[in-house]
Design an enzyme around this catalytic site. Structure first.
Site, mmCIF file in Angstrom:
data_model
loop_
_atom_site.group_PDB
_atom_site.id
_atom_site.type_symbol
_atom_site.label_atom_id
_atom_site.label_comp_id
_atom_site.label_asym_id
_atom_site.label_seq_id
_atom_site.Cartn_x
_atom_site.Cartn_y
_atom_site.Cartn_z
ATOM 1 N N CYS A 1 0.812 -1.226 0.000
ATOM 2 C CA CYS A 1 0.000 0.000 0.000
ATOM 3 C C CYS A 1 0.846 1.276 0.000
ATOM 4 O O CYS A 1 0.318 2.369 -0.200
ATOM 5 C CB CYS A 1 -0.960 -0.003 1.178
ATOM 6 N N ASN B 1 -10.182 -0.240 0.233
ATOM 7 C CA ASN B 1 -8.722 -0.188 0.193
ATOM 8 C C ASN B 1 -8.240 -0.786 -1.128
ATOM 9 O O ASN B 1 -8.369 -1.985 -1.355
ATOM 10 C CB ASN B 1 -8.177 -0.982 1.387
ATOM 11 N N HIS C 1 -3.101 7.130 2.300
ATOM 12 C CA HIS C 1 -3.583 5.811 1.877
ATOM 13 C C HIS C 1 -4.986 5.583 2.452
ATOM 14 O O HIS C 1 -5.237 5.795 3.627
ATOM 15 C CB HIS C 1 -2.624 4.738 2.364
HETATM 16 O O1 UT7 Z 1 -3.416 -1.046 3.881
HETATM 17 C C1 UT7 Z 1 -3.413 -1.380 5.243
HETATM 18 C C2 UT7 Z 1 -4.413 -2.466 5.337
HETATM 19 N N1 UT7 Z 1 -5.195 -2.640 6.448
HETATM 20 C C3 UT7 Z 1 -5.723 -1.758 7.316
HETATM 21 O O2 UT7 Z 1 -5.488 -0.611 7.332
HETATM 22 C C4 UT7 Z 1 -6.644 -2.317 8.322
HETATM 23 C C5 UT7 Z 1 -6.368 -1.809 9.716
HETATM 24 N N2 UT7 Z 1 -7.293 -2.405 10.662
HETATM 25 C C6 UT7 Z 1 -8.594 -2.138 10.669
HETATM 26 O O3 UT7 Z 1 -9.062 -1.353 9.881
HETATM 27 C C7 UT7 Z 1 -9.465 -2.787 11.720
HETATM 28 O O4 UT7 Z 1 -8.627 -3.492 12.634
HETATM 29 C C8 UT7 Z 1 -10.505 -3.746 11.107
HETATM 30 C C9 UT7 Z 1 -11.555 -2.949 10.359
HETATM 31 C C10 UT7 Z 1 -9.825 -4.726 10.154
HETATM 32 C C11 UT7 Z 1 -11.187 -4.533 12.206
HETATM 33 O O5 UT7 Z 1 -11.786 -3.656 13.144
HETATM 34 P P1 UT7 Z 1 -11.622 -3.935 14.695
HETATM 35 O O6 UT7 Z 1 -12.376 -2.881 15.383
HETATM 36 O O7 UT7 Z 1 -10.165 -4.062 14.988
HETATM 37 O O8 UT7 Z 1 -12.393 -5.322 14.855
HETATM 38 P P2 UT7 Z 1 -11.855 -6.701 15.429
HETATM 39 O O9 UT7 Z 1 -10.959 -7.373 14.454
HETATM 40 O O10 UT7 Z 1 -11.356 -6.510 16.827
HETATM 41 O O11 UT7 Z 1 -13.212 -7.521 15.509
HETATM 42 C C12 UT7 Z 1 -14.267 -7.091 16.375
HETATM 43 C C13 UT7 Z 1 -15.464 -7.996 16.152
HETATM 44 C C14 UT7 Z 1 -15.143 -9.473 16.232
HETATM 45 O O12 UT7 Z 1 -16.241 -10.107 16.849
HETATM 46 P P3 UT7 Z 1 -16.226 -10.509 18.427
HETATM 47 O O13 UT7 Z 1 -15.043 -11.404 18.578
HETATM 48 O O14 UT7 Z 1 -16.072 -9.200 19.140
HETATM 49 O O15 UT7 Z 1 -17.547 -11.163 18.611
HETATM 50 C C15 UT7 Z 1 -15.048 -9.899 14.796
HETATM 51 O O16 UT7 Z 1 -15.359 -11.278 14.625
HETATM 52 O O17 UT7 Z 1 -15.981 -7.782 14.831
HETATM 53 C C16 UT7 Z 1 -16.125 -9.054 14.172
HETATM 54 N N3 UT7 Z 1 -15.924 -8.850 12.727
HETATM 55 C C17 UT7 Z 1 -16.941 -8.600 11.884
HETATM 56 N N4 UT7 Z 1 -18.262 -8.516 12.077
HETATM 57 C C18 UT7 Z 1 -19.022 -8.255 10.996
HETATM 58 C C19 UT7 Z 1 -14.753 -8.825 12.040
HETATM 59 N N5 UT7 Z 1 -15.007 -8.591 10.752
HETATM 60 C C20 UT7 Z 1 -16.350 -8.448 10.619
HETATM 61 C C21 UT7 Z 1 -17.187 -8.175 9.541
HETATM 62 N N6 UT7 Z 1 -18.514 -8.079 9.764
HETATM 63 N N7 UT7 Z 1 -16.723 -7.986 8.284
#
Ligand code: UT7
Length: 320
Positions: free
Chosen positions: A114, A277, A247
């Site tokens: 990225c 993204n 980005h």
């Molecule tokens: O180019 C660089 C590339 N990447 C990035 O910049 C990504 C950087 N990270 C992020 O943007 C965030 O960490 C994410 C958007 C990927 C995730 O957000 P988060 O607030 O860190 O969520 P999490 O991974 O801690 O997950 C929280 C909850 C989980 O459920 P439980 O365990 O709390 O019940 C996940 O299973 O959200 C759940 N979850 C979803 N629910 C619905 C994860 N993905 C999804 C989804 N839809 N797509």
């Protein structure tokens, strides 16, 4: 030494927008509410099966050439940033060169995920400033839909396909004021596609995997640090910055970065809602949108910033 400046921009998103609800309809265990709240993403675009990164790049490049009033024959350097090349080799830059009908430019790819576009732009700037080249086509092009794990809802909802391009030309005035490129391979495994072509087959898992929270924290820290580094290098105060074009990964990363820099969100170009993204394509796509809608104008101070797998990060500060 001569200077260089961007003389034209172009962007291309394939197909029609795919909404968050469309992903739910395709069977992904997610919701519009979760994706929009956690990321700001509402739509992404996916290339058709026959479309490769070079095809997306070709559309964006033609628009950048038109905007600059240049022909493909004027280009003497092509640098394509991509992590989803058409083939193992030749480079996507050489394939793009052929599609453009140019047979003389220096052409190669850059792989910095990225951060790829800011890496490519900085490399092109150094070629031009050295005097060896005068007119560079710099492209970020990706078909990330090909490397997504559709069983991993934490990543597959985040990415899309697209391409952005700029023409960078020798000029008597700057142009690019400062640039910074960084990498720390210690973090290679928090965002990766751990597969390879080996003996006629794919070995490992050639699908994107990510530690989202580690990436989030890393991105906010280095986007902030790089912005400060670039303004100091150009000896300008932060309030001299007209536009931050970071980005486009997650609106919350952009909001946190703006807060850290005490920069109003009105001065941050955000397009993540419309295309998710798109990795190396995201910065030139966002730049193109803000140039074409008249926000970025001649004389404005603009900062482009990338962060991604590697880990890599960096930025370019320019006077448009
Ligand atoms: O180019 C660089 C590339 N990447 C990035 O910049 C990504 C950087 N990270 C992020 O943007 C965030 O960490 C994410 C958007 C990927 C995730 O957000 P988060 O607030 O860190 O969520 P999490 O991974 O801690 O997950 C929280 C909850 C989980 O459920 P439980 O365990 O709390 O019940 C996940 O299973 O959200 C759940 N979850 C979803 N629910 C619905 C994860 N993905 C999804 C989804 N839809 N797509």
């Amino acid at each position: 030494m001569s200077f260089c400046r961007i003389t034209g921009t172009g962007g291309y998103l394939p197909g029609t927008p795919v909404s968050n609800d469309d992903l739910v309809a395709r069977g992904i265990d997610t919701s519009d509410e979760w994706i929009a709240d956690r990321t700001g993403i509402r739509f992404r675009h996916f290339a058709a099966g026959h479309e490769h990164s070079s095809d997306l790049a070709l559309h964006a490049s033609r628009k950048a050439l038109d905007a600059a009033g240049r022909q493909a024959a004027d280009i003497d350097l092509i640098v394509v940033a991509t992590s989803t090349p058409d083939q193992v080799f030749p480079s996507t830059a050489c394939i793009l060169q052929n599609k453009l009908g140019n047979r003389t430019a220096t052409a190669f790819d850059v792989q910095a995920v990225c951060s790829g576009f800011v890496y490519a732009l900085t490399i092109a700037e150094k070629f031009i400033r050295s005097g060896s080249h005068r007119c560079a086509l710099v492209v970020g092009a990706e078909v990330f839909s090909r490397i997504l794990d559709w069983d991993d809802r934490g990543t597959c909802v985040l990415f899309g396909d697209g391409a952005g391009a700029v023409l960078l030309e020798r000029s008597v005035e700057p142009g690019i004021l400062a640039s910074a490129l960084h990498a720390d391979g210690h973090y290679h495994d928090i965002l990766s596609v751990p597969g390879q072509v080996c003996n006629g087959a794919v070995s490992g898992k050639p699908l994107l995997q990510m530690d989202g929270q580690a990436v989030f924290k890393f991105a906010v820290r280095v986007l902030g640090d790089t912005a400060v580094e670039l303004m100091q290098a150009a000896e300008l105060p932060m309030n001299a910055l007209d536009w931050l074009v970071p980005h486009q990964a997650n609106i919350r990363i952009l909001q946190s970065t703006a807060r850290r820099l005490d920069l109003p969100m009105e001065r941050v170009v955000t397009t993540v809602a419309e295309h998710g993204n798109t990795s190396a394509a995201s910065v030139p796509l966002a730049l193109d949108v803000a140039v074409r809608d008249g926000r970025i104008r001649h004389g404005h101070h603009v900062m482009l910033e990338g962060v991604g797998g590697g880990f890599t990060w960096g930025g370019v500060l320019l006077r448009y």
